[in-house]
Every structure is written in structure tokens, then in C-alpha cells.
Design a protein around this motif. Structure first.
Motif: not given
Length: 218
Positions: A70-73, A93-95, A100-101, A132-135
Motif C-alpha cells: 500500500s505504501s508503494v501505491v 524518497i527514503f524507503c 521498496q525503493a 534511497v535507504c538509510g545509506k
């Protein structure tokens, strides 16, 4: 820390918008099951066993929340609406995960896809959206970011400031917009916020999130 102070000033001036959305049927059923299991454990007289199981269940629920379809949508819908009204937006966008990214955005940068080409293209303005992620929380310079989407949320104010502080290189008259998808679940006829709302409240005490506007996508 001068850098952290600068980032916090930027975040405090940012415009927050929360986008409520309802879990899909499969996710909703799973989330209700988590709640039911939590409730049954709360009244267990065996404290050590109960606490251990509650801790594991909390971890399980967090993992579940970080992979919601749902969050992707909703993120894709936010992007679609955003570029209709502000075509010059530059969005980070922080995923919650690499997976998810890659689902949310054509261009990503994370531990499994350290594409310098994507990062350079984003900085040079050749692409407008980067997932992106936390990286990328710290130590990476990003140019001209004026929109940040937090696909998943954290209770840590420090991490929030680090993430949203990536939007610090702004034009003088530009405003940093921060979008936060907020999942809800259905119980009968009622729609109730998931634990993510509590996380937003905890992390947002000194960040102006309590003054956020709510936007419901039709």
C-alpha cells in the motif's frame, strides 16, 4: 555539532504534509491479527515469557510495516499528483528497504544498487526522483532537493533530522516539503491509524509535525 544544528533549522522551517491511506485487504487482515495477538499477551501472568513474546511480536510488526504494498501505491500517487502541480520538483524518497525503493522509483541508490550514475544524474538534475535507504542519511551531498517523501517512518528524531536534512541545499525562496504517508487499518466500519501515527507524534515533538496538514488522495 554545527551540521546537526543547521539540519534541524531546515527541518523546522519545512512544510509537512501527511497522506493517510488504508491498508489493502490482505495487509489489513494481517495487521488485525497482530493486534489480536498483542491483546492476548497483555494479560498473560507469565511476565518473562510475555515480555519476550511481545518484543518479538513488535519486531515482526515493524518488519511487516516496512514492506507494505500500500505504501508503494501511495508514494507513486503522491509523485503523480506532485508533478502535475510542481513539475520542477526534485524528490528524494527514503524507503524502508532496497526492495521498496526499487518498487517505488525507476532510479534508486542503496546498498544493493550503489549506482553512482543514478546519484550523479540526480545531482545534475537529469533525473528528478531518487529512491534511497538509510545509506544516504549522512556523508552524501545532494543538490537542490526540495521534496522529501518518507515512505516509512522512524521514532528517532535524530534519524528524522538526518533524513530530512538532505534537503538543505535549497534556493533562497524555495520551501522544503516533506510528505509522510500514514497507514490506517479497518476494524468493522471504523478506520484507525496504525502504530505509525504514534511514531510520527514521538519523533515530531520538536519538528513541527504536529502542525502538519493532511491531504487525502481521491
Amino acid at each position: 555539532n554545527v551540521k546537526e544544528i543547521e539540519e534541524k533549522k531546515i527541518v523546522n522551517k519545512a512544510k509537512f504534509t501527511i497522506f493517510p491511506y488504508v491498508l489493502n485487504e490482505k495487509e489489513n487482515s494481517k495487521y488485525l491479527n497482530f493486534n489480536k495477538r498483542f491483546s492476548s499477551l497483555m494479560y498473560s501472568p507469565l511476565n518473562k515469557v510475555r515480555d519476550k513474546r511481545l518484543k518479538f511480536l513488535s519486531f515482526e510488526r515493524m518488519h511487516f510495516m516496512s514492506g507494505l504494498d500500500s505504501s508503494v501505491v501511495i508514494c507513486k500517487r503522491i509523485l503523480s499528483e506532485l508533478f502535475k502541480h510542481k513539475p520542477n520538483s526534485k524528490v528524494l524518497i527514503f524507503c524502508s528497504s532496497n526492495k521498496q525503493a526499487d518498487k517505488i522509483c525507476k532510479y534508486s541508490y542503496h546498498t544493493a544498487n550503489e549506482s553512482i550514475e543514478n546519484l550523479e544524474a540526480f545531482n545534475e538534475g537529469r533525473i528528478k526522483v531518487l529512491a534511497v535507504c538509510g545509506k544516504i542519511d549522512r556523508g552524501v551531498n545532494l543538490n537542490g532537493v526540495n521534496v522529501i517523501i518518507l515512505e516509512s517512518f522512524t521514532r528517532s528524531e535524530t534519524k528524522m533530522i538526518q533524513k530530512t536534512g538532505r534537503g538543505k541545499r535549497l534556493d533562497v525562496d524555495d520551501t522544503l516539503s516533506i510528505f509522510i504517508p500514514l497507514p490506517y487499518f479497518k476494524r468493522g466500519k471504523n478506520t484507525t491509524p496504525t502504530i505509525a501515527k504514534k511514531w510520527i507524534e514521538d519523533a515530531g515533538k520538536n519538528m513541527g509535525i504536529e502542525n502538519a496538514s493532511y491531504h487525502y488522495l481521491k
